[in-house]
Enzyme design. Structure first.
Site, PDB file in Angstrom:
ATOM      1  N   TYR A  69       0.836  -1.207   0.000  1.00 37.80           N
ATOM      2  CA  TYR A  69       0.000   0.000   0.000  1.00 37.80           C
ATOM      3  C   TYR A  69       0.872   1.258   0.000  1.00 37.80           C
ATOM      4  CZ  TYR A  69      -3.759   3.189   1.520  1.00 37.80           C
ATOM      5  OH  TYR A  69      -4.669   4.212   1.617  1.00 37.80           O
ATOM      6  N   LYS A 104       3.191   7.225  15.446  1.00 39.29           N
ATOM      7  CA  LYS A 104       2.444   8.477  15.599  1.00 39.29           C
ATOM      8  C   LYS A 104       2.140   9.059  14.229  1.00 39.29           C
ATOM      9  CE  LYS A 104       6.915  10.384  16.510  1.00 39.29           C
ATOM     10  NZ  LYS A 104       7.862  10.882  17.417  1.00 39.29           N
TER      11      LYS A 104
HETATM   12  P1  NAD Z   1     -12.885   2.215   0.170  1.00 40.27           P
HETATM   13  O1  NAD Z   1     -12.267   0.876   0.207  1.00 40.27           O
HETATM   14  O2  NAD Z   1     -14.150   2.441   0.918  1.00 40.27           O
HETATM   15  O3  NAD Z   1     -13.121   2.684  -1.316  1.00 40.27           O
HETATM   16  C1  NAD Z   1     -12.294   2.278  -2.370  1.00 40.27           C
HETATM   17  C2  NAD Z   1     -13.172   2.023  -3.574  1.00 40.27           C
HETATM   18  O4  NAD Z   1     -12.348   1.647  -4.679  1.00 40.27           O
HETATM   19  C3  NAD Z   1     -14.155   0.866  -3.361  1.00 40.27           C
HETATM   20  O5  NAD Z   1     -15.418   1.236  -3.825  1.00 40.27           O
HETATM   21  C4  NAD Z   1     -13.558  -0.267  -4.172  1.00 40.27           C
HETATM   22  O6  NAD Z   1     -14.529  -1.190  -4.610  1.00 40.27           O
HETATM   23  C5  NAD Z   1     -12.910   0.497  -5.308  1.00 40.27           C
HETATM   24  N1  NAD Z   1     -11.806  -0.226  -5.927  1.00 40.27           N
HETATM   25  C6  NAD Z   1     -10.764  -0.849  -5.345  1.00 40.27           C
HETATM   26  N2  NAD Z   1      -9.955  -1.385  -6.264  1.00 40.27           N
HETATM   27  C7  NAD Z   1     -10.492  -1.087  -7.474  1.00 40.27           C
HETATM   28  C8  NAD Z   1     -10.123  -1.369  -8.805  1.00 40.27           C
HETATM   29  N3  NAD Z   1      -9.014  -2.059  -9.079  1.00 40.27           N
HETATM   30  N4  NAD Z   1     -10.912  -0.908  -9.806  1.00 40.27           N
HETATM   31  C9  NAD Z   1     -12.035  -0.202  -9.534  1.00 40.27           C
HETATM   32  N5  NAD Z   1     -12.438   0.079  -8.294  1.00 40.27           N
HETATM   33  C10 NAD Z   1     -11.683  -0.347  -7.272  1.00 40.27           C
HETATM   34  O7  NAD Z   1     -11.755   3.233   0.661  1.00 40.27           O
HETATM   35  P2  NAD Z   1     -11.876   4.766   1.043  1.00 40.27           P
HETATM   36  O8  NAD Z   1     -11.633   4.893   2.477  1.00 40.27           O
HETATM   37  O9  NAD Z   1     -13.106   5.354   0.464  1.00 40.27           O
HETATM   38  O10 NAD Z   1     -10.589   5.333   0.296  1.00 40.27           O
HETATM   39  C11 NAD Z   1     -10.689   6.031  -0.922  1.00 40.27           C
HETATM   40  C12 NAD Z   1      -9.303   6.488  -1.334  1.00 40.27           C
HETATM   41  O11 NAD Z   1      -8.749   7.331  -0.334  1.00 40.27           O
HETATM   42  C13 NAD Z   1      -8.309   5.341  -1.527  1.00 40.27           C
HETATM   43  O12 NAD Z   1      -7.502   5.626  -2.643  1.00 40.27           O
HETATM   44  C14 NAD Z   1      -7.485   5.372  -0.269  1.00 40.27           C
HETATM   45  O13 NAD Z   1      -6.185   4.866  -0.485  1.00 40.27           O
HETATM   46  C15 NAD Z   1      -7.484   6.849   0.059  1.00 40.27           C
HETATM   47  N6  NAD Z   1      -7.279   7.064   1.490  1.00 40.27           N
HETATM   48  C16 NAD Z   1      -8.279   6.839   2.379  1.00 40.27           C
HETATM   49  C17 NAD Z   1      -8.052   7.026   3.740  1.00 40.27           C
HETATM   50  C18 NAD Z   1      -9.134   6.806   4.750  1.00 40.27           C
HETATM   51  O14 NAD Z   1      -8.869   6.951   5.945  1.00 40.27           O
HETATM   52  N7  NAD Z   1     -10.333   6.485   4.358  1.00 40.27           N
HETATM   53  C19 NAD Z   1      -6.791   7.434   4.184  1.00 40.27           C
HETATM   54  C20 NAD Z   1      -5.790   7.621   3.246  1.00 40.27           C
HETATM   55  C21 NAD Z   1      -6.039   7.462   1.900  1.00 40.27           C
END
Ligand code: NAD
Ligand code: UDP
Ligand code: UDP
Length: 442
Positions: free
Chosen positions: A264, A393
């Site tokens: 990741y 942290k």
């Molecule tokens: P989530 O898992 O709820 O959403 C991710 C979405 O991407 C899902 O709907 C999943 O089905 C889709 N997905 C995954 N792989 C795929 C693929 N190969 N093709 C098409 N669709 C695909 O996660 P989230 O929390 O909504 O995160 C959204 C973005 O934000 C991500 O890129 C994540 O890395 C980033 N992010 C989130 C957080 C957090 O705390 N939520 C923190 C840092 C970064």
């Protein structure tokens, strides 16, 4: 032969053809009784009105939106501010994006926006905001961790389209902006459990790499072909187990390149590199957000992230599982704050990267206490061994976002958590099993 007409003029008798007569007569008519003055005043008023509408397209009162699909108790997510947007204008052939003042007479056209991962937790909230702003939204999702329920309420809207597609495969679309979120975000999806999930793990492992690297490459290729603006949702994980605190965007991080989290962490770092290379080398308009831990309604119930775990456990009267000594820290951002930041970043003129997170810092034990206060003061805590390479942290320095995007989080943990709890309560205790793929916690 054209007939000629003799007319009586005040000054002289003239021979004149009918066309000349009508123009001259019209001119005279126009200059009589201040008609010209009235005409000019009318044009000026029309120009003023249409410019105000065009230049300030989103000065509508703040919106509130609520969860319409899970029946019963809807939740108010947050007060929404209006993020002004670049406006596309329809010209005779095709359209152009522009941030400058638009000549009168061109028809404003709503933006067409692609949200990859739009049925996930963050993506679905972003889609709500874009739809509320009047954009046309295309969601591309393979439903790996996303749920159709999150976007069900838009399915009948003609401005909304849903495509089941894996971003590791090429994609042909025509859009103005691309928010690239597709990526499983929970650590559970990229951690190794030798007993239970070795086969699944392999799938997750490669999915993570492929999604971050090949998926991002494809979306950048798409952005290049159609000249769209591209926003990458990167992560605070690029800082690894940070040696600087709080983390500033200029810090390069401390990531274990061969650890269990690296698919990741390193995947997102490569995604950032690709994004910058497409920007520098191919002049693609890009934006990079480094998102810190975000929580809110629509998180997967059992995705293993700490806030969703503690809330679900406390509601189910199970002990809250604190990993390690619980003294490691995180900063928790409510989802509407993040969405606001993402939209400001997309519409602004700065590439980034920008930290988007709430600087309020909590140990996991402090978080457990907030959950107790919100749900059940008698909720128990159970200590479990910590996971490998767990960052000790984490706290964002958001000076850059404050200064350049005019953004800062508005929702503190004690206000955001109850909104998430009411959503979780409803989903956990509803009689219907939740759709979509949730992967059991390791
Ligand atoms: P989530 O898992 O709820 O959403 C991710 C979405 O991407 C899902 O709907 C999943 O089905 C889709 N997905 C995954 N792989 C795929 C693929 N190969 N093709 C098409 N669709 C695909 O996660 P989230 O929390 O909504 O995160 C959204 C973005 O934000 C991500 O890129 C994540 O890395 C980033 N992010 C989130 C957080 C957090 O705390 N939520 C923190 C840092 C970064
Ligand atoms: N791509 C895509 N949609 C497009 C254009 C490109 O999915 O509309 C993919 C393409 O299949 C390739 C990637 O994006 O794998 C990178 O494309 P680019 O044109 O930048 O690189 P190239 O194909 O020339 O290596
Ligand atoms: N954590 C915990 N109990 C849980 C899940 C996570 O104590 O049930 C801890 C985890 O060890 C980490 C922090 O909470 O220190 C945040 O974990 P999460 O998986 O939510 O996100 P991360 O920031 O690690 O990506």
């Amino acid at each position: 032969m054209r007939p000629e007409t003799t007319i009586q003029n005040d000054d002289a008798h003239v021979m004149i053809n009918p066309k000349r007569f009508s123009i001259r007569d019209s001119m005279r008519y126009m200059f009589q009784e201040q008609r010209l003055l009235f005409l000019l005043v009318g044009i000026a008023i029309a120009a003023l009105v249409s410019n105000v509408v065009v230049v300030f397209p989103s000065r509508s009162p703040p919106l509130q939106y609520s969860e319409p699909i899970t029946g019963g108790g809807s939740f108010h997510v947050a007060e929404l501010t209006s993020v002004p947007r670049r406006i596309a204008y329809e010209l005779h052939s095709g359209h152009v994006n522009t941030g400058v003042r638009i000549p009168l007479g061109l028809k404003p056209k709503s933006l067409r926006v692609l949200v990859t991962g739009g049925s996930g937790f963050v993506g679905s909230h972003l889609v709500d905001r874009l739809m509320a702003r009047g954009d046309s939204v295309i969601v591309v999702d393979n439903f790996f961790t996303g749920r159709k329920e999150n976007i069900l309420h838009h399915l009948r809207n003609p401005r909304f389209e849903l495509i089941r597609h894996d971003v590791v495969e090429p994609l042909l679309l025509e859009v103005d902006q691309i928010y690239h979120l597709a990526c499983p975000a929970s650590p559970v999806h990229y951690k190794y459990n030798p007993v239970k999930t070795i086969i699944s793990f392999k799938a997750f492992f490669f999915t993570d790499h492929k999604t971050n690297v090949v998926g991002t490459l494809n979306m950048l290729g798409l952005a290049k072909r159609i000249n769209a603006r591209f926003l990458l949702t990167s992560t605070s994980e690029v800082y690894g187990d940070p040696l600087e605190h709080p983390q500033v965007e200029t810090y390069w991080g401390n990531v274990n390149p061969i650890g269990v989290r690296s698919c990741y962490d390193e995947g997102k770092r490569v995604a950032e590199t690709l994004t910058m290379d497409y920007h520098r080398g191919l002049n693609i308009e890009v934006r990079i957000a480094r998102i810190f831990n975000t929580y809110g309604p629509r998180m997967c119930l059992d995705d293993g992230r700490v806030v969703s775990n503690f809330v679900a456990q406390a509601l189910r009267k199970e002990p809250m599982t604190v990993y390690g000594d619980g003294k490691q820290t995180r900063s928790f951002q409510y989802v509407s704050d993040l969405v606001e930041g993402l939209m400001r970043l997309m519409e602004g003129e700065h590439v980034g990267p920008f930290n988007l997170g709430n600087p309020g810092e909590f140990t996991m034990l402090e978080l457990a206490k907030v959950v107790q206060d919100t749900i059940d003061p008698n909720a128990k805590i159970e200590f479990r061994p910590n996971t490998e390479d767990d960052p000790h942290k984490r706290k964002p320095d958001i000076t850059r976002a404050k200064e350049l995007l005019g953004w800062q989080p508005m929702v503190p943990l004690h206000e955001g958590l109850p909104m998430m709890v009411s959503d979780f309560r409803q989903r956990i205790f509803s009689h219907h099993r939740e759709g979509g793929n949730t992967i059991s916690s390791v």
